[in-house]
Motif scaffolding. Structure first.
Motif, PDB file in Angstrom:
ATOM      1  N   PRO A 113      -1.031  -2.417  -4.158  1.00 12.72           N
ATOM      2  CA  PRO A 113      -2.449  -2.088  -3.959  1.00 12.72           C
ATOM      3  C   PRO A 113      -3.173  -3.120  -3.090  1.00 12.72           C
ATOM      4  CG  PRO A 113      -1.840  -1.991  -6.292  1.00 12.72           C
ATOM      5  CD  PRO A 113      -0.694  -2.610  -5.574  1.00 12.72           C
ATOM      6  N   GLY A 114      -3.908  -2.607  -2.102  1.00 12.98           N
ATOM      7  CA  GLY A 114      -4.758  -3.476  -1.292  1.00 12.98           C
ATOM      8  C   GLY A 114      -4.040  -4.447  -0.379  1.00 12.98           C
ATOM      9  N   VAL A 115      -2.778  -4.172  -0.046  1.00  9.09           N
ATOM     10  CA  VAL A 115      -1.987  -5.115   0.756  1.00  9.09           C
ATOM     11  C   VAL A 115      -1.750  -4.643   2.188  1.00  9.09           C
ATOM     12  CG1 VAL A 115       0.294  -6.205   0.978  1.00  9.09           C
ATOM     13  CG2 VAL A 115      -0.834  -6.123  -1.254  1.00  9.09           C
ATOM     14  N   VAL A 116      -1.340  -3.384   2.347  1.00  6.03           N
ATOM     15  CA  VAL A 116      -0.927  -2.880   3.670  1.00  6.03           C
ATOM     16  C   VAL A 116      -2.074  -2.120   4.329  1.00  6.03           C
ATOM     17  CG1 VAL A 116       0.774  -1.507   4.936  1.00  6.03           C
ATOM     18  CG2 VAL A 116       1.452  -2.708   2.833  1.00  6.03           C
ATOM     19  N   SER A 117      -2.446  -2.534   5.538  1.00 10.46           N
ATOM     20  CA  SER A 117      -3.565  -1.903   6.244  1.00 10.46           C
ATOM     21  C   SER A 117      -3.187  -0.527   6.785  1.00 10.46           C
ATOM     22  CB  SER A 117      -4.030  -2.789   7.398  1.00 10.46           C
ATOM     23  OG  SER A 117      -3.041  -2.838   8.421  1.00 10.46           O
ATOM     24  N   CYS A 118      -4.186   0.308   6.946  1.00 11.32           N
ATOM     25  CA  CYS A 118      -3.980   1.631   7.549  1.00 11.32           C
ATOM     26  C   CYS A 118      -3.549   1.479   9.006  1.00 11.32           C
ATOM     27  CB  CYS A 118      -5.272   2.445   7.463  1.00 11.32           C
ATOM     28  SG  CYS A 118      -5.788   2.788   5.768  1.00 11.32           S
ATOM     29  N   ALA A 119      -4.047   0.444   9.691  1.00 11.64           N
ATOM     30  CA  ALA A 119      -3.679   0.196  11.087  1.00 11.64           C
ATOM     31  C   ALA A 119      -2.190  -0.107  11.199  1.00 11.64           C
ATOM     32  CB  ALA A 119      -4.510  -0.963  11.642  1.00 11.64           C
ATOM     33  N   ASP A 120      -1.651  -0.887  10.259  1.00 11.55           N
ATOM     34  CA  ASP A 120      -0.212  -1.169  10.259  1.00 11.55           C
ATOM     35  C   ASP A 120       0.591   0.078   9.916  1.00 11.55           C
ATOM     36  OD1 ASP A 120      -0.289  -3.803  11.071  1.00 11.55           O
ATOM     37  OD2 ASP A 120      -0.137  -4.650   9.058  1.00 11.55           O
TER      38      ASP A 120
END
Length: 318
Positions: A113-120
Protein backbone atom coordinates in the motif's frame (compact mmCIF):
# COMPACT_ATOMS: atom_id res chain seq x y z
CA UNK A 1 23.42 -11.93 -29.13
CA UNK A 2 20.60 -9.38 -29.50
CA UNK A 3 19.61 -9.85 -25.85
CA UNK A 4 23.20 -9.26 -24.74
CA UNK A 5 23.47 -6.10 -26.83
CA UNK A 6 20.19 -4.81 -25.42
CA UNK A 7 21.31 -5.54 -21.84
CA UNK A 8 24.57 -3.65 -22.37
CA UNK A 9 22.69 -0.80 -24.03
CA UNK A 10 20.21 -0.60 -21.16
CA UNK A 11 23.05 -0.36 -18.63
CA UNK A 12 24.77 2.37 -20.65
CA UNK A 13 21.60 4.45 -21.05
CA UNK A 14 20.63 3.93 -17.43
CA UNK A 15 24.05 5.14 -16.28
CA UNK A 16 23.62 8.35 -18.26
CA UNK A 17 20.13 8.87 -16.84
CA UNK A 18 21.43 8.55 -13.29
CA UNK A 19 23.49 11.70 -13.82
CA UNK A 20 20.40 13.68 -14.82
CA UNK A 21 17.79 12.09 -12.57
CA UNK A 22 19.11 10.55 -9.37
CA UNK A 23 15.59 9.66 -8.23
CA UNK A 24 15.17 6.90 -10.83
CA UNK A 25 16.60 3.42 -10.33
CA UNK A 26 15.93 0.03 -11.89
CA UNK A 27 16.04 -1.43 -8.35
CA UNK A 28 13.77 1.21 -6.80
CA UNK A 29 11.19 -1.29 -5.43
CA UNK A 30 13.57 -4.17 -4.74
CA UNK A 31 13.12 -3.85 -0.97
CA UNK A 32 9.74 -2.13 -0.69
CA UNK A 33 7.68 -4.07 -3.30
CA UNK A 34 9.76 -6.80 -4.98
CA UNK A 35 6.82 -8.45 -6.77
CA UNK A 36 5.44 -5.22 -8.30
CA UNK A 37 6.82 -5.78 -11.81
CA UNK A 38 5.69 -9.40 -12.17
CA UNK A 39 2.24 -8.43 -10.83
CA UNK A 40 1.88 -5.62 -13.39
CA UNK A 41 3.04 -7.95 -16.20
CA UNK A 42 0.38 -10.50 -15.28
CA UNK A 43 -2.35 -7.84 -15.34
CA UNK A 44 -1.21 -6.64 -18.78
CA UNK A 45 -1.21 -10.26 -20.04
CA UNK A 46 -4.75 -10.71 -18.77
CA UNK A 47 -5.85 -7.49 -20.45
CA UNK A 48 -4.33 -8.65 -23.75
CA UNK A 49 -6.22 -11.95 -23.60
CA UNK A 50 -9.48 -10.00 -23.61
CA UNK A 51 -8.43 -7.29 -26.07
CA UNK A 52 -5.57 -7.44 -28.59
CA UNK A 53 -5.53 -3.63 -28.84
CA UNK A 54 -4.33 -3.23 -25.22
CA UNK A 55 -0.57 -3.08 -26.02
CA UNK A 56 -0.96 -0.27 -28.57
CA UNK A 57 -3.23 1.58 -26.12
CA UNK A 58 -0.78 1.36 -23.21
CA UNK A 59 2.22 2.41 -25.31
CA UNK A 60 0.33 5.44 -26.67
CA UNK A 61 -0.96 6.31 -23.18
CA UNK A 62 2.59 6.38 -21.77
CA UNK A 63 3.80 8.55 -24.66
CA UNK A 64 0.92 10.99 -24.17
CA UNK A 65 1.64 11.11 -20.44
CA UNK A 66 5.36 11.87 -20.77
CA UNK A 67 4.88 14.56 -23.44
CA UNK A 68 2.65 16.61 -21.11
CA UNK A 69 4.21 17.68 -17.77
CA UNK A 70 6.69 14.79 -17.91
CA UNK A 71 5.99 11.20 -16.84
CA UNK A 72 3.74 11.89 -13.84
CA UNK A 73 0.55 9.91 -14.66
CA UNK A 74 -1.39 13.14 -15.25
CA UNK A 75 -3.03 11.39 -18.25
CA UNK A 76 -4.72 8.96 -15.84
CA UNK A 77 -6.55 11.59 -13.76
CA UNK A 78 -10.31 11.92 -14.25
CA UNK A 79 -12.01 15.23 -14.91
CA UNK A 80 -13.53 16.70 -11.76
CA UNK A 81 -15.92 19.60 -11.34
CA UNK A 82 -14.99 22.45 -13.66
CA UNK A 83 -11.55 20.95 -14.42
CA UNK A 84 -11.43 18.98 -17.65
CA UNK A 85 -8.49 16.55 -17.42
CA UNK A 86 -5.99 15.45 -20.08
CA UNK A 87 -7.80 12.21 -20.85
CA UNK A 88 -10.74 14.32 -22.08
CA UNK A 89 -8.59 16.57 -24.29
CA UNK A 90 -9.16 16.25 -28.07
CA UNK A 91 -6.05 14.13 -28.86
CA UNK A 92 -6.79 11.77 -25.96
CA UNK A 93 -10.47 11.04 -26.53
CA UNK A 94 -9.52 7.77 -28.28
CA UNK A 95 -7.16 6.60 -25.51
CA UNK A 96 -8.44 3.44 -23.87
CA UNK A 97 -7.45 0.50 -21.61
CA UNK A 98 -7.22 2.72 -18.52
CA UNK A 99 -8.79 -0.22 -16.68
CA UNK A 100 -5.56 -2.21 -17.14
CA UNK A 101 -3.61 0.40 -15.17
CA UNK A 102 -6.40 0.59 -12.57
CA UNK A 103 -6.38 -3.20 -12.16
CA UNK A 104 -2.58 -3.26 -11.85
CA UNK A 105 -2.74 -0.52 -9.21
CA UNK A 106 -5.34 -2.47 -7.19
CA UNK A 107 -3.18 -5.61 -7.22
CA UNK A 108 -0.01 -3.76 -6.27
CA UNK A 109 -1.81 -1.83 -3.50
CA UNK A 110 -2.89 -5.14 -1.94
CA UNK A 111 0.77 -6.14 -1.59
CA UNK A 112 2.43 -2.79 -0.93
CA UNK A 113 0.00 0.00 0.00
CA UNK A 114 1.13 3.50 -0.91
CA UNK A 115 4.48 2.41 -2.39
CA UNK A 116 4.28 2.12 -6.19
CA UNK A 117 3.32 5.23 -8.19
CA UNK A 118 0.79 5.18 -11.01
CA UNK A 119 3.45 6.80 -13.22
CA UNK A 120 5.77 3.83 -12.65
CA UNK A 121 2.93 1.37 -13.26
CA UNK A 122 2.21 3.05 -16.60
CA UNK A 123 5.91 3.01 -17.60
CA UNK A 124 6.18 -0.69 -16.71
CA UNK A 125 2.91 -1.57 -18.45
CA UNK A 126 4.10 0.18 -21.64
CA UNK A 127 7.31 -1.88 -21.54
CA UNK A 128 5.28 -5.06 -21.00
CA UNK A 129 3.04 -4.12 -23.92
CA UNK A 130 6.09 -4.09 -26.21
CA UNK A 131 7.59 -7.31 -24.83
CA UNK A 132 4.31 -9.24 -24.92
CA UNK A 133 3.84 -8.17 -28.55
CA UNK A 134 7.17 -9.71 -29.54
CA UNK A 135 9.38 -6.65 -29.05
CA UNK A 136 12.53 -6.06 -26.96
CA UNK A 137 12.71 -6.06 -23.17
CA UNK A 138 14.49 -3.45 -21.05
CA UNK A 139 14.89 -2.56 -17.39
CA UNK A 140 12.63 0.39 -16.60
CA UNK A 141 14.18 3.00 -14.27
CA UNK A 142 11.63 3.61 -11.50
CA UNK A 143 10.91 6.13 -8.77
CA UNK A 144 8.53 8.56 -10.52
CA UNK A 145 5.99 10.42 -8.42
CA UNK A 146 2.40 11.14 -9.43
CA UNK A 147 1.31 14.64 -10.37
CA UNK A 148 -1.75 16.51 -9.14
CA UNK A 149 -2.42 18.70 -12.19
CA UNK A 150 -4.15 17.54 -15.40
CA UNK A 151 -5.64 19.96 -17.92
CA UNK A 152 -7.32 19.06 -21.21
CA UNK A 153 -5.97 22.17 -22.97
CA UNK A 154 -2.39 21.00 -22.35
CA UNK A 155 -2.95 18.07 -24.73
CA UNK A 156 -2.83 20.51 -27.64
CA UNK A 157 0.95 20.48 -27.08
CA UNK A 158 1.13 16.83 -28.24
CA UNK A 159 2.61 16.17 -31.70
CA UNK A 160 -0.25 15.77 -34.18
CA UNK A 161 -0.45 13.16 -36.98
CA UNK A 162 -0.61 16.05 -39.45
CA UNK A 163 2.76 17.53 -38.38
CA UNK A 164 5.59 18.12 -40.86
CA UNK A 165 9.21 17.31 -40.03
CA UNK A 166 10.10 20.73 -38.59
CA UNK A 167 7.05 20.66 -36.29
CA UNK A 168 7.97 17.14 -35.16
CA UNK A 169 11.60 18.07 -34.51
CA UNK A 170 10.55 21.11 -32.49
CA UNK A 171 8.08 19.09 -30.41
CA UNK A 172 10.66 16.40 -29.59
CA UNK A 173 13.58 18.78 -28.98
CA UNK A 174 11.49 20.78 -26.48
CA UNK A 175 11.39 17.59 -24.43
CA UNK A 176 15.09 16.85 -24.76
CA UNK A 177 14.59 14.22 -27.45
CA UNK A 178 16.78 13.95 -30.56
CA UNK A 179 16.05 13.26 -34.22
CA UNK A 180 17.03 9.62 -33.66
CA UNK A 181 14.55 9.48 -30.77
CA UNK A 182 11.87 10.90 -33.06
CA UNK A 183 12.42 8.23 -35.73
CA UNK A 184 12.82 5.38 -33.23
CA UNK A 185 9.76 6.30 -31.16
CA UNK A 186 7.68 6.70 -34.33
CA UNK A 187 8.26 2.96 -34.69
CA UNK A 188 5.68 2.54 -31.94
CA UNK A 189 3.22 2.96 -34.82
CA UNK A 190 3.95 -0.67 -35.63
CA UNK A 191 1.20 -1.38 -33.09
CA UNK A 192 -2.35 -0.23 -33.43
CA UNK A 193 -5.14 1.35 -35.42
CA UNK A 194 -6.09 4.87 -36.44
CA UNK A 195 -9.48 6.49 -36.88
CA UNK A 196 -10.19 8.18 -40.21
CA UNK A 197 -9.94 11.69 -38.75
CA UNK A 198 -6.18 11.31 -38.18
CA UNK A 199 -5.33 10.73 -41.86
CA UNK A 200 -8.31 12.35 -43.63
CA UNK A 201 -6.01 15.19 -44.75
CA UNK A 202 -4.03 12.77 -46.98
CA UNK A 203 -6.95 11.16 -48.83
CA UNK A 204 -9.42 14.02 -49.36
CA UNK A 205 -8.72 17.60 -50.54
CA UNK A 206 -4.97 17.15 -50.10
CA UNK A 207 -4.25 20.40 -51.96
CA UNK A 208 -5.57 22.51 -54.83
CA UNK A 209 -3.94 20.23 -57.39
CA UNK A 210 -4.88 16.78 -56.12
CA UNK A 211 -7.34 15.06 -53.83
CA UNK A 212 -4.85 12.46 -52.57
CA UNK A 213 -1.32 12.85 -51.21
CA UNK A 214 0.85 11.78 -54.18
CA UNK A 215 3.43 10.28 -51.80
CA UNK A 216 0.90 7.66 -50.68
CA UNK A 217 0.80 4.28 -52.42
CA UNK A 218 -2.18 4.51 -54.86
CA UNK A 219 -3.72 1.16 -53.89
CA UNK A 220 -3.51 2.07 -50.18
CA UNK A 221 -5.03 5.50 -50.91
CA UNK A 222 -7.92 3.87 -52.81
CA UNK A 223 -8.58 1.44 -49.95
CA UNK A 224 -8.48 4.22 -47.34
CA UNK A 225 -10.87 6.39 -49.39
CA UNK A 226 -13.27 3.45 -49.46
CA UNK A 227 -12.97 2.90 -45.70
CA UNK A 228 -13.15 6.63 -44.94
CA UNK A 229 -15.40 8.49 -47.40
CA UNK A 230 -15.45 12.28 -47.28
CA UNK A 231 -18.53 12.47 -45.04
CA UNK A 232 -17.82 9.37 -43.00
CA UNK A 233 -20.59 8.47 -40.56
CA UNK A 234 -19.15 5.19 -39.23
CA UNK A 235 -17.99 5.98 -35.70
CA UNK A 236 -15.02 3.58 -35.45
CA UNK A 237 -13.97 3.50 -39.10
CA UNK A 238 -10.24 3.56 -39.77
CA UNK A 239 -7.22 1.45 -40.65
CA UNK A 240 -4.38 -0.51 -39.05
CA UNK A 241 -1.07 1.36 -38.83
CA UNK A 242 0.89 -1.41 -40.53
CA UNK A 243 0.43 -4.96 -41.86
CA UNK A 244 1.01 -6.59 -38.43
CA UNK A 245 -0.80 -4.27 -35.97
CA UNK A 246 -0.54 -6.60 -32.95
CA UNK A 247 3.14 -7.53 -33.47
CA UNK A 248 6.01 -5.26 -32.44
CA UNK A 249 8.37 -5.47 -35.41
CA UNK A 250 9.98 -3.22 -38.04
CA UNK A 251 7.15 -3.59 -40.59
CA UNK A 252 6.24 0.08 -40.02
CA UNK A 253 9.54 1.25 -41.55
CA UNK A 254 9.29 -1.14 -44.49
CA UNK A 255 5.78 0.12 -45.22
CA UNK A 256 6.94 3.73 -44.88
CA UNK A 257 9.54 3.24 -47.63
CA UNK A 258 6.81 1.80 -49.88
CA UNK A 259 4.54 4.84 -49.46
CA UNK A 260 2.22 2.82 -47.22
CA UNK A 261 2.34 4.93 -44.07
CA UNK A 262 -0.92 6.29 -42.69
CA UNK A 263 -0.08 9.66 -41.10
CA UNK A 264 1.48 12.80 -42.56
CA UNK A 265 3.85 12.71 -39.58
CA UNK A 266 5.04 9.25 -40.69
CA UNK A 267 5.59 10.35 -44.28
CA UNK A 268 7.43 13.41 -42.95
CA UNK A 269 10.26 11.13 -41.78
CA UNK A 270 11.25 10.69 -45.42
CA UNK A 271 11.59 14.41 -46.10
CA UNK A 272 15.11 14.95 -44.73
CA UNK A 273 18.21 12.93 -45.58
CA UNK A 274 19.00 12.25 -41.93
CA UNK A 275 15.56 10.96 -40.93
CA UNK A 276 15.21 8.98 -44.17
CA UNK A 277 18.56 7.28 -43.52
CA UNK A 278 17.33 6.22 -40.06
CA UNK A 279 14.08 4.89 -41.53
CA UNK A 280 16.10 2.86 -44.06
CA UNK A 281 18.41 1.55 -41.32
CA UNK A 282 15.51 0.39 -39.16
CA UNK A 283 13.69 -1.12 -42.15
CA UNK A 284 16.81 -3.14 -43.01
CA UNK A 285 17.54 -4.33 -39.46
CA UNK A 286 14.95 -5.11 -36.81
CA UNK A 287 17.77 -5.50 -34.27
CA UNK A 288 19.00 -1.93 -34.94
CA UNK A 289 15.44 -0.68 -34.53
CA UNK A 290 15.02 -2.55 -31.25
CA UNK A 291 18.27 -1.12 -29.85
CA UNK A 292 17.33 2.44 -30.84
CA UNK A 293 13.77 2.03 -29.53
CA UNK A 294 14.97 0.78 -26.13
CA UNK A 295 17.39 3.70 -25.84
CA UNK A 296 14.72 6.24 -26.77
CA UNK A 297 12.02 4.73 -24.56
CA UNK A 298 14.28 4.87 -21.49
CA UNK A 299 15.11 8.48 -22.35
CA UNK A 300 11.48 9.50 -22.94
CA UNK A 301 10.13 7.67 -19.91
CA UNK A 302 12.70 9.49 -17.75
CA UNK A 303 11.44 12.97 -18.67
CA UNK A 304 11.06 14.47 -15.22
CA UNK A 305 7.50 15.15 -14.09
CA UNK A 306 6.41 17.45 -11.30
CA UNK A 307 4.89 14.63 -9.30
CA UNK A 308 4.76 14.89 -5.50
CA UNK A 309 2.73 11.89 -4.29
CA UNK A 310 1.93 8.19 -4.66
CA UNK A 311 -1.74 8.13 -5.62
CA UNK A 312 -3.93 5.55 -3.92
CA UNK A 313 -6.25 5.67 -6.92
CA UNK A 314 -4.76 6.44 -10.34
CA UNK A 315 -7.83 8.40 -11.43
CA UNK A 316 -7.82 10.87 -8.53
CA UNK A 317 -5.34 12.85 -6.44
CA UNK A 318 -4.98 11.90 -2.78
Amino acid sequence: MAATLLSLLTLTIFSSILHSSKALSVNYYQQTCPKAESTITNVVKKGMMNDRTVPAALLRMHFHDCFIRGCDASVLLNSKGSNKAEKDGPPNISLHAFYVIDNAKKEVEKMCPGVVSCADILALAARDAVVLSGGPRWDVPKGRKDGRISRANDTLQLPFPTFNISQLQQSFSQRGLSIEDLVALSGGHTLGFSHCSSFQNRIHNFNNATDVDPSMNPSLAARLRQLCPMHNKVKNAGANLDSSPTVFDNAYYKALLQGKSIFSSDQALLTTSRTKALVSKFAASQEEFYEAFVKSMIKMSSISGGGTEIRRNCGAVN
